[in-house]
Design an enzyme around this catalytic site. Structure first.
Site, PDB file in Angstrom:
ATOM      1  N   TRP A 155       0.839  -1.188   0.000  1.00 63.89           N
ATOM      2  CA  TRP A 155       0.000   0.000   0.000  1.00 63.89           C
ATOM      3  C   TRP A 155       0.884   1.252   0.000  1.00 63.89           C
ATOM      4  O   TRP A 155       1.952   1.269   0.619  1.00 63.89           O
ATOM      5  CB  TRP A 155      -0.894   0.018   1.244  1.00 63.89           C
ATOM      6  CG  TRP A 155      -1.975  -1.012   1.234  1.00 63.89           C
ATOM      7  CD1 TRP A 155      -1.858  -2.332   1.569  1.00 63.89           C
ATOM      8  CD2 TRP A 155      -3.341  -0.810   0.859  1.00 63.89           C
ATOM      9  NE1 TRP A 155      -3.065  -2.965   1.433  1.00 63.89           N
ATOM     10  CE2 TRP A 155      -3.997  -2.050   1.002  1.00 63.89           C
ATOM     11  CE3 TRP A 155      -4.068   0.300   0.433  1.00 63.89           C
ATOM     12  CZ2 TRP A 155      -5.357  -2.209   0.729  1.00 63.89           C
ATOM     13  CZ3 TRP A 155      -5.422   0.143   0.165  1.00 63.89           C
ATOM     14  CH2 TRP A 155      -6.056  -1.095   0.302  1.00 63.89           C
ATOM     15  N   HIS A 189       0.295  -6.122   6.400  1.00 59.86           N
ATOM     16  CA  HIS A 189      -0.652  -6.279   5.296  1.00 59.86           C
ATOM     17  C   HIS A 189       0.049  -6.363   3.944  1.00 59.86           C
ATOM     18  O   HIS A 189      -0.515  -5.997   2.908  1.00 59.86           O
ATOM     19  CB  HIS A 189      -1.675  -5.152   5.343  1.00 59.86           C
ATOM     20  CG  HIS A 189      -2.435  -5.134   6.628  1.00 59.86           C
ATOM     21  ND1 HIS A 189      -3.554  -5.904   6.853  1.00 59.86           N
ATOM     22  CD2 HIS A 189      -2.190  -4.484   7.793  1.00 59.86           C
ATOM     23  CE1 HIS A 189      -3.984  -5.717   8.084  1.00 59.86           C
ATOM     24  NE2 HIS A 189      -3.156  -4.863   8.675  1.00 59.86           N
ATOM     25  N   HIS A 194      -2.229 -12.313   3.591  1.00 57.70           N
ATOM     26  CA  HIS A 194      -2.353 -12.039   5.026  1.00 57.70           C
ATOM     27  C   HIS A 194      -3.802 -12.140   5.482  1.00 57.70           C
ATOM     28  O   HIS A 194      -4.733 -12.131   4.670  1.00 57.70           O
ATOM     29  CB  HIS A 194      -1.824 -10.637   5.351  1.00 57.70           C
ATOM     30  CG  HIS A 194      -2.619  -9.551   4.693  1.00 57.70           C
ATOM     31  ND1 HIS A 194      -2.400  -9.135   3.396  1.00 57.70           N
ATOM     32  CD2 HIS A 194      -3.660  -8.786   5.145  1.00 57.70           C
ATOM     33  CE1 HIS A 194      -3.257  -8.180   3.078  1.00 57.70           C
ATOM     34  NE2 HIS A 194      -4.029  -7.949   4.128  1.00 57.70           N
ATOM     35  N   ASP A 215      -6.717 -10.392   8.179  1.00 62.68           N
ATOM     36  CA  ASP A 215      -7.058  -9.210   8.970  1.00 62.68           C
ATOM     37  C   ASP A 215      -7.684  -9.651  10.285  1.00 62.68           C
ATOM     38  O   ASP A 215      -8.512 -10.567  10.301  1.00 62.68           O
ATOM     39  CB  ASP A 215      -8.085  -8.331   8.242  1.00 62.68           C
ATOM     40  CG  ASP A 215      -7.481  -7.544   7.097  1.00 62.68           C
ATOM     41  OD1 ASP A 215      -6.247  -7.527   6.968  1.00 62.68           O
ATOM     42  OD2 ASP A 215      -8.264  -6.946   6.335  1.00 62.68           O
ATOM     43  N   HIS A 251      -7.828  -4.301  13.073  1.00 61.70           N
ATOM     44  CA  HIS A 251      -7.314  -3.586  11.906  1.00 61.70           C
ATOM     45  C   HIS A 251      -8.176  -2.370  11.568  1.00 61.70           C
ATOM     46  O   HIS A 251      -7.661  -1.321  11.185  1.00 61.70           O
ATOM     47  CB  HIS A 251      -7.248  -4.548  10.718  1.00 61.70           C
ATOM     48  CG  HIS A 251      -6.789  -3.935   9.443  1.00 61.70           C
ATOM     49  ND1 HIS A 251      -5.679  -3.112   9.358  1.00 61.70           N
ATOM     50  CD2 HIS A 251      -7.281  -4.023   8.174  1.00 61.70           C
ATOM     51  CE1 HIS A 251      -5.522  -2.729   8.106  1.00 61.70           C
ATOM     52  NE2 HIS A 251      -6.478  -3.256   7.367  1.00 61.70           N
ATOM     53  N   HIS A 290     -15.547  -4.962   5.373  1.00 60.74           N
ATOM     54  CA  HIS A 290     -14.863  -5.485   6.555  1.00 60.74           C
ATOM     55  C   HIS A 290     -15.836  -5.626   7.724  1.00 60.74           C
ATOM     56  O   HIS A 290     -15.899  -6.681   8.374  1.00 60.74           O
ATOM     57  CB  HIS A 290     -13.715  -4.561   6.968  1.00 60.74           C
ATOM     58  CG  HIS A 290     -12.459  -4.718   6.177  1.00 60.74           C
ATOM     59  ND1 HIS A 290     -12.300  -4.176   4.919  1.00 60.74           N
ATOM     60  CD2 HIS A 290     -11.276  -5.346   6.460  1.00 60.74           C
ATOM     61  CE1 HIS A 290     -11.086  -4.455   4.465  1.00 60.74           C
ATOM     62  NE2 HIS A 290     -10.447  -5.164   5.384  1.00 60.74           N
ATOM     63  N   GLU A 319      -6.752 -11.964   2.718  1.00 65.35           N
ATOM     64  CA  GLU A 319      -6.578 -11.093   1.556  1.00 65.35           C
ATOM     65  C   GLU A 319      -5.285 -11.416   0.809  1.00 65.35           C
ATOM     66  O   GLU A 319      -4.330 -11.929   1.380  1.00 65.35           O
ATOM     67  CB  GLU A 319      -6.559  -9.616   1.987  1.00 65.35           C
ATOM     68  CG  GLU A 319      -7.913  -9.158   2.519  1.00 65.35           C
ATOM     69  CD  GLU A 319      -7.903  -7.760   3.108  1.00 65.35           C
ATOM     70  OE1 GLU A 319      -8.950  -7.105   3.068  1.00 65.35           O
ATOM     71  OE2 GLU A 319      -6.839  -7.326   3.622  1.00 65.35           O
TER      72      GLU A 319
END
Length: 211
Positions: free
Chosen positions: A22, A52, A56, A58, A62, A162, A174
């Protein structure tokens, strides 16, 4: 010597310094900080990365400061029967679409792409309708995996999907790598590391076909 039949399929992204992250997040790096030449016996490495990065899970923490952290999650969620469903031809995954695959096992893996470049962060992801949260609960699903960086669209601040999933007991995996996987039924292992207070964890996710 015992012979092993290689039936397990790795669906986790390799972690290298080229793997996409990200924007603004901690990139992956690995270095040997204590080489054998200095220690006299072993090489010792160090990694630095965002939780992340790559494939991975969550934890609710998170996106919810009061949510459970990794150490409080039930590891049995991440082991067991699963189904890979190819949704690469649609722009939005709905309960009506998933209903075509009933009955569902406790774990679903959604293949939204035909080709993945792990070294390039995507411009967009396939949309998930938040209404699938309560519907998946009704079907007994406890884990939803996807081959994108997020179950929500990349600019989302509300994190509606989420919340819709975790509010209904559906955990999140994810960035699975499903390019080389055919739709069908599999056994899944995608165990998080026991990082007690973390908001997520990298996983080594593997599947094997069910006979």
């Amino acid at each position: 010597m015992e012979e092993f039949v290689m039936t397990w399929i790795d669906i986790s992204h390799p972690l290298t310094e080229k793997v996409a992250t990200w924007s603004g997040d901690t990139p992956f790096s690995y270095e040997v900080v204590w080489p054998k030449e200095e220690s006299g016996s072993v090489n010792v490495g160090k990694i630095s990365m965002s939780i992340h990065t790559g494939t991975h899970i969550d934890a609710p923490f998170h996106f919810d400061s009061e949510g459970k952290r990794v150490g409080a999650l039930d590891v049995s969620v991440y082991i067991g029967t699963s189904k890979v469903i190819d949704v690469s031809e649609v722009s939005c995954v709905t309960q009506e679409l998933l209903a075509d695959y009933l009955p569902l096992p406790p774990r679903l893996l959604l293949k939204t792409k035909q080709q993945t470049d792990p070294n390039r962060f995507p411009d967009h992801v396939t949309e998930l309708d938040p209404r699938i949260g309560p519907w998946l609960k009704e079907q007994g699903v406890v884990l939803l995996g996807i081959d994108t960086a997020s179950v929500d669209h990349l600019e989302s601040k509300e994190m509606l999907v989420h919340y819709a999933l975790f509010d209904n007991g559906v955990h999140i995996l994810e960035n699975a790598w499903l390019d080389h996987v055919a739709p069908g039924d599999y056994e899944l292992i995608a165990l998080p590391l026991n990082i007690i207070d973390a908001d997520g964890s990298p996983v080594r996710a593997v599947i094997r076909p069910l006979l």
